[in-house]
Enzyme design. Structure first.
Site, PDB file in Angstrom:
ATOM      1  N   ASP A  21     -49.803  32.396 138.612  1.00 39.17           N
ATOM      2  CA  ASP A  21     -48.464  32.592 138.065  1.00 39.17           C
ATOM      3  C   ASP A  21     -48.381  32.048 136.650  1.00 39.17           C
ATOM      4  OD1 ASP A  21     -45.868  33.478 138.113  1.00 39.17           O
ATOM      5  OD2 ASP A  21     -45.091  31.847 139.349  1.00 39.17           O
ATOM      6  N   HIS A  38     -51.088  39.158 131.133  1.00 47.40           N
ATOM      7  CA  HIS A  38     -51.791  39.691 132.310  1.00 47.40           C
ATOM      8  C   HIS A  38     -53.263  39.980 131.981  1.00 47.40           C
ATOM      9  CE1 HIS A  38     -48.076  39.717 134.381  1.00 47.40           C
ATOM     10  NE2 HIS A  38     -47.562  40.775 133.802  1.00 47.40           N
ATOM     11  N   ARG A  72     -40.078  44.800 138.867  1.00 44.86           N
ATOM     12  CA  ARG A  72     -40.228  44.521 137.429  1.00 44.86           C
ATOM     13  C   ARG A  72     -40.033  45.805 136.616  1.00 44.86           C
ATOM     14  NH1 ARG A  72     -44.594  39.736 136.637  1.00 44.86           N
ATOM     15  NH2 ARG A  72     -43.778  38.406 138.286  1.00 44.86           N
ATOM     16  N   LEU A 132     -69.645  34.822 147.164  1.00 44.12           N
ATOM     17  CA  LEU A 132     -68.232  34.471 147.343  1.00 44.12           C
ATOM     18  C   LEU A 132     -67.459  35.581 148.055  1.00 44.12           C
ATOM     19  CD1 LEU A 132     -65.946  32.399 146.389  1.00 44.12           C
ATOM     20  CD2 LEU A 132     -65.562  34.010 144.519  1.00 44.12           C
TER      21      LEU A 132
HETATM   22  C1  IPE Z   1     -45.731  35.625 142.923  1.00 45.25           C
HETATM   23  O1  IPE Z   1     -45.335  35.417 141.619  1.00 45.25           O
HETATM   24  C2  IPE Z   1     -46.530  36.870 143.016  1.00 45.25           C
HETATM   25  C3  IPE Z   1     -47.809  36.864 142.296  1.00 45.25           C
HETATM   26  C4  IPE Z   1     -48.302  35.846 141.649  1.00 45.25           C
HETATM   27  C5  IPE Z   1     -48.524  38.095 142.340  1.00 45.25           C
HETATM   28  P1  IPE Z   1     -43.905  35.878 141.083  1.00 45.25           P
HETATM   29  O2  IPE Z   1     -43.837  35.441 139.682  1.00 45.25           O
HETATM   30  O3  IPE Z   1     -43.685  37.300 141.362  1.00 45.25           O
HETATM   31  O4  IPE Z   1     -42.927  35.029 142.030  1.00 45.25           O
HETATM   32  P2  IPE Z   1     -41.443  34.548 141.813  1.00 45.25           P
HETATM   33  O5  IPE Z   1     -40.639  35.755 141.454  1.00 45.25           O
HETATM   34  O6  IPE Z   1     -41.456  33.557 140.697  1.00 45.25           O
HETATM   35  O7  IPE Z   1     -41.046  33.928 143.114  1.00 45.25           O
HETATM   36  C1  IPE Z   2     -48.142  36.231 137.514  1.00 40.47           C
HETATM   37  O1  IPE Z   2     -47.549  36.002 136.285  1.00 40.47           O
HETATM   38  C2  IPE Z   2     -48.804  37.576 137.608  1.00 40.47           C
HETATM   39  C3  IPE Z   2     -48.094  38.564 138.421  1.00 40.47           C
HETATM   40  C4  IPE Z   2     -47.039  38.348 139.172  1.00 40.47           C
HETATM   41  C5  IPE Z   2     -48.629  39.902 138.391  1.00 40.47           C
HETATM   42  P1  IPE Z   2     -46.045  36.400 136.024  1.00 40.47           P
HETATM   43  O2  IPE Z   2     -45.994  37.787 135.498  1.00 40.47           O
HETATM   44  O3  IPE Z   2     -45.216  36.167 137.235  1.00 40.47           O
HETATM   45  O4  IPE Z   2     -45.646  35.393 134.876  1.00 40.47           O
HETATM   46  P2  IPE Z   2     -44.287  34.594 134.740  1.00 40.47           P
HETATM   47  O5  IPE Z   2     -44.044  33.892 136.034  1.00 40.47           O
HETATM   48  O6  IPE Z   2     -43.225  35.590 134.451  1.00 40.47           O
HETATM   49  O7  IPE Z   2     -44.528  33.663 133.600  1.00 40.47           O
HETATM   50 MG    MG Z   3     -44.139  34.603 137.937  1.00 40.63          MG
END
Ligand code: IPE
Ligand code: IPE
Ligand code: MG
Length: 238
Positions: A21, A38, A72, A132
């Site tokens: 995240d 990403h 999103r 792995l």
């Molecule tokens: C959880 O992260 C999902 C992934 C890392 C793929 P999100 O960024 O989507 O989760 P929330 O919205 O903060 O709970």
């Molecule tokens: C995690 O990073 C990756 C995915 C959920 C695909 P985020 O896209 O949730 O990044 P933040 O949380 O908005 O910074």
């Molecule tokens: Mg996130």
């Protein structure tokens, strides 16, 4: 299992699960589009796979896209799917070289046909690999996984409630044949599961770190394992 890692004795978990995240925030700090985060995140993941194996971790399971992430903006979802597609195709060669065993968890029927084929190929081609066990959660939600598992159980003719056991249910989950995670790491400072492996994480140790995923590295991984080494897992006993 106690192992020497970079000169330090650590209890290296067999199975590490990670909620990757913070990609968006990492990009925002650099005044770049979220998708830039990403891309960097995907590179970091590749390196972490190598580090994990080198450290002695046997299973690495990462949350890449949740069943809720479709909410999103469309262009971010499109870029993510594109990135996964490149990752999967481009990755095949390297996976074979690294001897990694690839699995996917999540509802693949919600992915494009092309991606479903790529997933199928990667799983099939790596099935006898002995490195792995690398599992990617794509279009994954734990509640969705459990509902799909229950549907399959019933379709398979398990209609007698007296017959149901935890083992039977586990065997119908996407993670069948995998041990439960010993350690869960979530980056970016959020301290929640966001629908990740609710069943499988019942007795896992949780480590939350403020580091954003694109900044995660071997040192951070070892740091989480150091915290894990200091924990006492009692499983309800004394
Ligand atoms: C959880 O992260 C999902 C992934 C890392 C793929 P999100 O960024 O989507 O989760 P929330 O919205 O903060 O709970
Ligand atoms: C995690 O990073 C990756 C995915 C959920 C695909 P985020 O896209 O949730 O990044 P933040 O949380 O908005 O910074
Ligand atoms: Mg996130």
């Amino acid at each position: 299992m106690l192992k020497s890692v970079d000169g330090e004795m650590l209890n290296v978990p067999e199975h590490v699960a990670i909620i990757l995240d913070g990609n968006g925030r990492w990009a925002k700090k650099r005044f770049r589009p979220r998708t830039f985060g990403h891309k960097k995140g995907a590179e970091v993941l590749e390196q972490i796979c190598e580090d994990a194996w080198d450290i002695g971790i046997k299973y690495l399971t990462v949350y890449a896209f949740s069943t809720e992430n479709w909410k999103r903006p469309q262009d971010e979802v499109d870029t993510l799917m594109d990135l996964f597609h490149h990752y999967l195709t481009d990755y095949l060669g390297r996976i074979m070289k690294n001897n990694m065993r690839i699995r996917f968890i999540g509802d693949r029927s919600g992915l494009s046909e092309k991606m479903q084929e790529e997933i199928y190929d990667l799983e099939r081609e790596s099935v006898y690999n002995t490195g792995l066990h690398f599992t990617i959660a794509l279009n994954y939600g734990s509640r969705d996984e459990m509902v799909r598992a229950m549907k399959r159980m019933v379709r398979d003719g398990h209609h007698d409630p007296e017959e149901f056991t935890e083992e039977m249910f586990s065997a119908y989950l996407d993670t069948a044949e995998m041990p439960d995670p010993d350690l869960l790491i979530r980056t970016s400072g959020e301290e929640r599961l966001s629908n990740y492996m609710l069943w499988q994480l019942a007795y896992s140790e949780f480590v939350f770190t403020p580091v954003l995923w694109p900044d995660f590295n071997r040192e951070e991984l070892i740091n989480a394992i150091r915290i894990y080494t200091g924990r006492s897992r009692r499983y309800g006993g004394v």
